[in-house]
Scaffold this active site. Structure first.
Site, PDB file in Angstrom:
ATOM      1  N   ASN A 126       0.805  -1.220   0.000  1.00  0.00           N
ATOM      2  CA  ASN A 126       0.000   0.000   0.000  1.00  0.00           C
ATOM      3  C   ASN A 126       0.838   1.270   0.000  1.00  0.00           C
ATOM      4  O   ASN A 126       0.350   2.332  -0.386  1.00  0.00           O
ATOM      5  CB  ASN A 126      -0.941   0.009   1.203  1.00  0.00           C
ATOM      6  CG  ASN A 126      -0.223  -0.224   2.518  1.00  0.00           C
ATOM      7  OD1 ASN A 126       0.457  -1.238   2.681  1.00  0.00           O
ATOM      8  ND2 ASN A 126      -0.373   0.692   3.456  1.00  0.00           N
TER       9      ASN A 126
ATOM     10  N   HIS B 252     -13.645   1.004  -1.189  1.00  0.00           N
ATOM     11  CA  HIS B 252     -13.339   2.424  -1.330  1.00  0.00           C
ATOM     12  C   HIS B 252     -12.031   2.695  -2.058  1.00  0.00           C
ATOM     13  O   HIS B 252     -11.707   3.846  -2.353  1.00  0.00           O
ATOM     14  CB  HIS B 252     -13.350   3.126   0.039  1.00  0.00           C
ATOM     15  CG  HIS B 252     -12.149   2.875   0.888  1.00  0.00           C
ATOM     16  ND1 HIS B 252     -11.178   3.822   1.086  1.00  0.00           N
ATOM     17  CD2 HIS B 252     -11.785   1.804   1.618  1.00  0.00           C
ATOM     18  CE1 HIS B 252     -10.258   3.338   1.899  1.00  0.00           C
ATOM     19  NE2 HIS B 252     -10.601   2.111   2.238  1.00  0.00           N
TER      20      HIS B 252
ATOM     21  N   CYS C   2      -3.836   5.046   7.006  1.00  0.00           N
ATOM     22  CA  CYS C   2      -4.246   4.463   8.291  1.00  0.00           C
ATOM     23  C   CYS C   2      -3.302   4.837   9.426  1.00  0.00           C
ATOM     24  O   CYS C   2      -3.637   4.687  10.596  1.00  0.00           O
ATOM     25  CB  CYS C   2      -4.317   2.940   8.169  1.00  0.00           C
ATOM     26  SG  CYS C   2      -5.399   2.373   6.851  1.00  0.00           S
TER      27      CYS C   2
END
Length: 396
Positions: free
Chosen positions: A154, A204, A327
């Site tokens: 990510n 999302h 995050c």
């Protein structure tokens, strides 16, 4: 210089597309039935849930009965890992293999299991952020319950040799799970051909709404429930179905997984222009493999600055970017991903992640490449770290 607005943080989240929103809207107003109700309004809702399940399955090369809807990628990761751990522990298998730079949804779940009697082996990545399947092979033991390795990172976008890792796992008769949250819609995935036993995804990241995800579980694997209650999701995940979000995910993944190669052909050259342009700045480096990475991802360390200051100044110039995972954006610690590929703390602190899609234009790329050098120059002028570097002093 004209101020523009450029969204270059699609790895954090994406906007709900018009097509997805149009598919969802009727389920907020006219088609609002509870999918577990037996009257027509409920049956119609259930039918739309199943159509969405078929679309998710088709995108993955799976059977619809192997798809379970969840609230997000993190829940899917938790269910796959905790479920496999509970299931396999009954056979005396209490060892898990993962990598050092997984998403925290995986790492923290593994840490939780370590506190409950499991052992976890964290395989390393090389300086380009790639995992060697042979290291996975060496980590597997007789009591290994599960191997969980992310499909694409990510933060630095590196794409792992998933099929080779899955092959190793099957040779060793060990279950294989992959967090494919970042990969869906950007690379071709076929769970059967690639030997994937379980796969997590999130809506999302592909222009569906936040709060919807899915877990693929290969037929024959019977995971224990993560959520107990009613009989939804064939009795495996309790909770009233979020019909609008499920329908939206079905439409989103259908769109995201068509013309993947064509989209990559548009995005990759623009990504490469950004990489080459930013790397013209002194004391910069590309993080992750140049080629084995997601088409729209670039992560570059810029020495002598703080990533947070860089993002704030880019924001003032209308550019939305990231220094790593959304995050962990509130954390002052350097990225565990960047540390895992060998970066020093002070270098890891100055990282910039841009994640673009096909809507970015050549003019947008020009603007980003015009703004970043000016912002970096300004920040370095104010940076005591940069001053020490230029004076040849040791930076700690």
């Amino acid at each position: 210089m004209e101020k523009r607005f450029i969204y270059a943080d699609n790895a954090a989240t994406t906007a709900v597309s018009e097509e997805v929103l149009s598919a969802m809207l009727p389920h907020f107003t006219k088609s609002y039935g509870n999918a577990s109700s037996i009257y027509k309004l409920g049956r119609d809702a259930q039918a739309d849930v199943e159509k969405a399940r078929e679309k998710v399955a088709a995108a993955l090369g799976a059977d619809p009965k192997e798809i379970f809807f969840t609230s997000c990628g993190s829940e899917s990761d938790n269910w796959a890992i905790k479920g496999a751990a509970e299931m396999m522990s009954k056979k005396g298998k209490k060892h898990i293999v993962t990598s050092v730079f997984e998403h925290h949804a995986v790492l923290h779940t593994c840490e939780y299991l370590e506190k409950h009697g499991f052992e976890v082996t964290y395989v390393p990545v090389d300086e380009k952020g790639l995992i060697d399947p042979e290291n996975v092979r060496k980590a597997i033991r007789e009591d290994t319950a599960l191997v969980t390795i992310m499909y694409a990172n990510n933060e630095i976008g590196t794409i792992q040799p998933i099929e080779e890792i899955a092959k190793v796992c099957h040779e060793k008769k060990v279950l294989f799970h992959t967090d494919a949250v970042q990969a869906i819609g950007h690379v071709e995935i076929d769970v059967k051909k690639q030997g994937i036993d379980m796969l997590s995804l999130s809506g999302h990241k592909i222009h569906a709404q936040k709060g919807i995800g899915a877990l693929y579980v290969r037929k024959g694997i019977v995971l224990p429930n993560l959520i107990h209650g009613g009989g939804q999701e064939r009795g495996k995940r309790a909770g009233t179905e979020n019909v609008p979000a499920i329908v939206g995910l079905g439409r989103a993944i259908e769109i995201a997984c068509r013309n993947i190669a064509e989209k990559a052909a548009i995005v990759t050259p623009r990504r490469n222009r950004l990489i080459d342009g930013i790397l013209k700045l002194p004391y910069t480096r590309l993080n992750g493999d140049r080629d084995k990475r997601l088409p729209g991802n670039l992560n570059i360390s810029i020495e002598g600055i703080e990533g947070e200051s860089l993002l704030l100044m880019l924001d003032l110039n209308g550019i939305c970017a990231s220094s790593g995972s959304a995050c962990t954006s509130g954390s002052l610690d350097p990225s565990h991903v960047l540390l895992s590929i060998g970066l020093k703390h002070e270098v890891a602190h100055g990282s910039l992640r841009l994640s673009i899609e096909e809507d970015i234009t050549d003019e947008d790329v020009d603007y980003i490449l015009e703004v970043i050098p000016k912002v970096v120059e300004r920040l370095r002028e104010m940076s005591p770290v940069w001053e020490k570097m230029m004076n040849g002093e040791e930076v700690k």
